[in-house]
Enzyme design. Structure first.
Site, PDB file in Angstrom:
ATOM      1  N   GLU A   8       4.397 -19.803  26.362  1.00 24.41           N
ATOM      2  CA  GLU A   8       2.997 -20.182  26.570  1.00 24.41           C
ATOM      3  C   GLU A   8       2.487 -19.744  27.941  1.00 24.41           C
ATOM      4  O   GLU A   8       1.308 -19.473  28.115  1.00 24.41           O
ATOM      5  CB  GLU A   8       2.861 -21.700  26.420  1.00 24.41           C
ATOM      6  CG  GLU A   8       1.431 -22.170  26.232  1.00 24.41           C
ATOM      7  CD  GLU A   8       1.348 -23.600  25.714  1.00 24.41           C
ATOM      8  OE1 GLU A   8       0.555 -24.370  26.281  1.00 24.41           O
ATOM      9  OE2 GLU A   8       2.058 -23.942  24.753  1.00 24.41           O
ATOM     10  N   ASP A 111       4.833 -24.173  23.954  1.00 25.68           N
ATOM     11  CA  ASP A 111       5.186 -25.588  24.110  1.00 25.68           C
ATOM     12  C   ASP A 111       5.442 -26.235  22.756  1.00 25.68           C
ATOM     13  O   ASP A 111       4.707 -25.986  21.788  1.00 25.68           O
ATOM     14  CB  ASP A 111       4.064 -26.346  24.834  1.00 25.68           C
ATOM     15  CG  ASP A 111       4.133 -26.153  26.354  1.00 25.68           C
ATOM     16  OD1 ASP A 111       5.056 -25.459  26.812  1.00 25.68           O
ATOM     17  OD2 ASP A 111       3.271 -26.698  27.056  1.00 25.68           O
ATOM     18  N   TYR A 314       9.735 -32.734  28.752  1.00 23.35           N
ATOM     19  CA  TYR A 314       8.399 -32.394  28.253  1.00 23.35           C
ATOM     20  C   TYR A 314       7.424 -33.568  28.415  1.00 23.35           C
ATOM     21  O   TYR A 314       7.713 -34.680  27.974  1.00 23.35           O
ATOM     22  CB  TYR A 314       8.506 -31.989  26.781  1.00 23.35           C
ATOM     23  CG  TYR A 314       7.228 -31.486  26.179  1.00 23.35           C
ATOM     24  CD1 TYR A 314       6.698 -30.255  26.554  1.00 23.35           C
ATOM     25  CD2 TYR A 314       6.544 -32.239  25.232  1.00 23.35           C
ATOM     26  CE1 TYR A 314       5.523 -29.779  25.990  1.00 23.35           C
ATOM     27  CE2 TYR A 314       5.367 -31.768  24.661  1.00 23.35           C
ATOM     28  CZ  TYR A 314       4.861 -30.544  25.054  1.00 23.35           C
ATOM     29  OH  TYR A 314       3.692 -30.083  24.499  1.00 23.35           O
TER      30      TYR A 314
END
Length: 693
Positions: A8, A111, A314
């Site tokens: 990303e 992601d 994350y």
């Protein structure tokens, strides 16, 4: 065989390239060992705007606009009065096309979430690519996590439902935002921006603000008694509220004629308090706002930075739990944080069934270095919560005593800490926070021995005056809670449960919604509070009873999107519901054109003509040569139409309550019109006037 990996962001691409041996830097990608590693720079591809379908002009007869199919375009940027393709996006897209063409297969490393999936799928669809692709799904960017992820790739089709959910969300936001904004702009002949999530959020902020602004505080009185036991002063407060001070004084006189109190009941119990759950994004944002004043957007940016620096997992997660396999790694992670715990570890935050796409935010065990002050603050919050979550429960002994003197009941609460448990991690700071939250409970080192029926001497009795208070204005922390638990505003149990599960927006989008409302000048930060602007209140006044502002409806859409992701609902069924909803909101909003107020005109106190109009921000004479005007925003309050009418017809308003001085102090006063037609304040019981403007 050549494999293309698409990430990303460039930073993530570099981390992955390092692991797979793609060390040769090229323009827009890395190459080596049979790999091409490139990146997307966020949303390179987006849904086309109405102009692409031939709807440039705003016309009621065109609504609702329902593209079928939706067109994809390269990310647009504004230049002068039109949108053009972003040159940087065009350049990177050309690189991605070249990498896809050279590759035999693709590994998707955007992601691991709904938006990351959509970023890749839109690029894949726009480039009309047919190459097979697998999915890299990881919760941290450590070398170990990347290697494990690459050895456990899943077919891209495994995430088709996630893509269908993301696509449905994207198209729904387009349909609602474009159509509602155009409908209101046509009806009210102005530029308005409405949205599927932003408008219900604005409605919540406005509703709370108006409730607080219009709240009339009512005084009440309570009795309190002071007694002693074992050298400890015990101050107990009456259960009864007195709405009349005279009645309270009569009760106080009767109480003071007594010399003793009787212990009616004594309740003692030992309680065990579990540690707080691990952080998900929303919980981290709320705590960072409460403790450090960080905005939700700032906390998300920092959490993303810590993730990219490989030291936390994350951030865009909605889960506050970890799975059994991650729990096995916790002892080693605790040792790496320098705060090891003895077994058995607390399992309060361990539950496989409560993991969403990702587990809670936890440290990775990597040693942090080069962190900014703010990054250190958020990192330490994550580490402290991680240690707390696996520490033992705290143990307290709680006591509640009811005293009586015959007619009144008085209560006293106290707590003794037996063992701190998890509260020791932050050296009792959590205990201090608890004291503030429960101001009625006294924290003592030992509890007195009181028995039912025991008689104590009455040392003193007093009366205290209190006032009813409105619900506090939203802070960013409490607004996030309201968005997360919007079901609290819904009466039906099944709908409340649905919204409690999804709320308004998602952990990944709520910060952006708040920032968007601020950017559009609908809400603003006022010290720690979030309040609407005049523009926001004007929009709320128009839409507050319409479906577009309905939090319940928005929550039901979020639940449907979650069902699509789980494979429990077809995206087509969701689309049918949204299309019907869009038709309804267009009808509702377009009808507003016939409801517009025709502003009455009043006699101008300065020129004598029937020419004063009352508008959103000002009341003014329409004769240019006259110049008479009164701004409606005065010392933090908005003058109503009745206030303005009173001012220009009789020269004064009623008492205005809750005015705020430049020094920040609250005061009450009338606004009066002077001989020079300027306004000034007139204070109650005072003859003097103060210039108000």
């Amino acid at each position: 065989m050549t494999t293309c990996i698409i990430a990303e962001k460039p930073s993530v691409a570099r981390d992955i390239a390092h692991i797979v041996g793609a060390t040769s830097k090229q323009d827009g990608y890395m190459e080596g060992s049979g790999y091409l590693v490139t990146w997307a720079m966020g949303h390179l591809i987006a849904l086309a705007m109405p102009e692409a379908y031939g709807f440039s002009a705003y016309k009621a007869e065109d609504l609702p606009i329902r593209p079928n199919p939706f067109q994809l375009v390269v990310r647009q940027v504004r230049k002068d009065k039109e949108y053009i393709s972003d040159l940087a996006a065009l350049k990177q897209l050309k690189v991605i096309r070249s990498c896809f063409d050279k590759a035999d297969r693709i590994i998707v490393a955007t992601d691991a979430g709904r938006e990351g999936e959509l970023i890749f799928r839109y690029i894949y669809q726009y480039l009309d690519c047919r190459k097979p692709f697998d999915r890299l799904w990881i919760s941290s960017l450590t070398d170990k996590a990347i290697r494990e992820g690459l050895s456990n790739l899943k077919p891209g089709s495994h995430y088709d439902n996630l893509y269908h959910s993301a696509k449905a969300r994207s198209e729904a936001d387009w349909l609602v935002g474009i159509n509602a904004s155009r409908a209101l702009s046509i009806a009210r002949k102005g530029g308005y921006s409405l949205g599927r999530v932003q408008t219900p959020t604005l409605a919540m902020v406005c509703h709370r603000y108006i409730e607080s602004r219009d709240f009339s505080s009512v005084p009440y009185w309570k009795l309190s008694v002071l007694t002693e036991k074992e050298g400890l002063s015990i101050k107990a407060v009456s259960c009864k509220d007195y709405e009349n001070e005279a009645l309270a004084q009569t009760a106080l006189a009767a109480l003071r004629s007594q010399s003793q109190l009787t212990v009616e009941t004594v309740t003692r119990k030992v309680t065990h308090t579990a540690p707080p759950l691990l952080y998900d994004l929303t919980a981290l944002q709320k705590d960072a706002n409460r403790r450090h004043g960080f905005s939700a957007d700032k906390t998300l940016s920092i959490a993303q930075s810590l993730y990219e620096k490989k030291i936390t997992t994350y951030p865009r997660t909605g889960s506050r739990y970890i799975s059994e396999d991650v729990f096995e790694e916790v002892p080693a992670l605790l040792r790496k944080t320098g705060m090891p715990l003895s077994n058995p570890l607390n399992r309060h935050s361990v539950d496989n069934a409560k993991i969403t796409d990702h587990h809670a935010i936890i440290p990775t065990g990597e040693t942090p270095s080069g962190l900014s002050t703010d990054e250190t603050t958020i990192y330490q919050m994550v580490v402290n919560r991680f240690v707390e979550a696996f520490s033992p429960n705290s143990e307290e002994e709680r006591m509640q005593v009811r005293f009586t003197h015959g007619t009144n009941i008085f209560t006293w609460k106290a707590c003794r800490q037996i063992s701190l448990g998890w509260k020791a991690v932050q050296k009792g700071k959590e205990v201090e926070a608890e004291k503030k939250e429960d101001g009625d409970e006294h924290i003592l080192s030992s509890l007195p021995n009181l028995t039912e029926g025991e008689v104590l001497s009455l040392v003193n009795a007093d009366i205290t005056e209190h006032k009813t208070k409105p619900k506090p204005l939203y802070t960013e922390a409490t607004l996030l809670s309201a968005m997360e638990n919007a079901g609290k505003e819904v009466k039906e149990d099944d709908k409340r449960k649905a919204m409690a599960e999804c709320g308004i927006g998602t952990p990944a989008t709520r910060a952006n919604i708040i920032e968007m409302l601020i950017l559009r000048d609908y809400i603003r930060r006022d010290k720690k509070s979030i309040i609407p602007t005049e523009k926001g209140l004007a929009v709320y006044e128009i839409v507050n009873n319409k479906k577009i502002a309905n939090a319940e409806m928005t929550g039901s859409w979020e639940l449907a999107l979650a069902a699509i992701e789980a494979g429990q609902m077809l995206a087509d069924k969701f689309a049918q519901g949204i299309n019907s909803y869009v038709g309804t909101i267009c009808e509702e909003l377009l009808l507003l054109s016939s409801e517009q107020k025709s502003y009455p005109v009043y006699r101008c106190p300065k020129c004598g003509q029937q020419s004063v109009g009352i508008y959103a921000k000002v009341a003014k004479c329409r004769h240019e040569t006259c110049g008479f005007h009164v701004f409606r925003e005065v010392c933090g309050i908005h003058l109503s139409e009745d206030n303005i009418r009173d001012l220009i017809s009789s020269g004064r308003t009623p008492i205005l309550k809750g005015l705020t001085s430049k020094a920040g102090k609250k005061f009450n006063a009338r606004l009066v019109l002077g001989e020079d037609y300027a306004t000034s304040f007139e204070f109650e019981n005072k003859k003097g006037k103060q210039r108000g403007r």
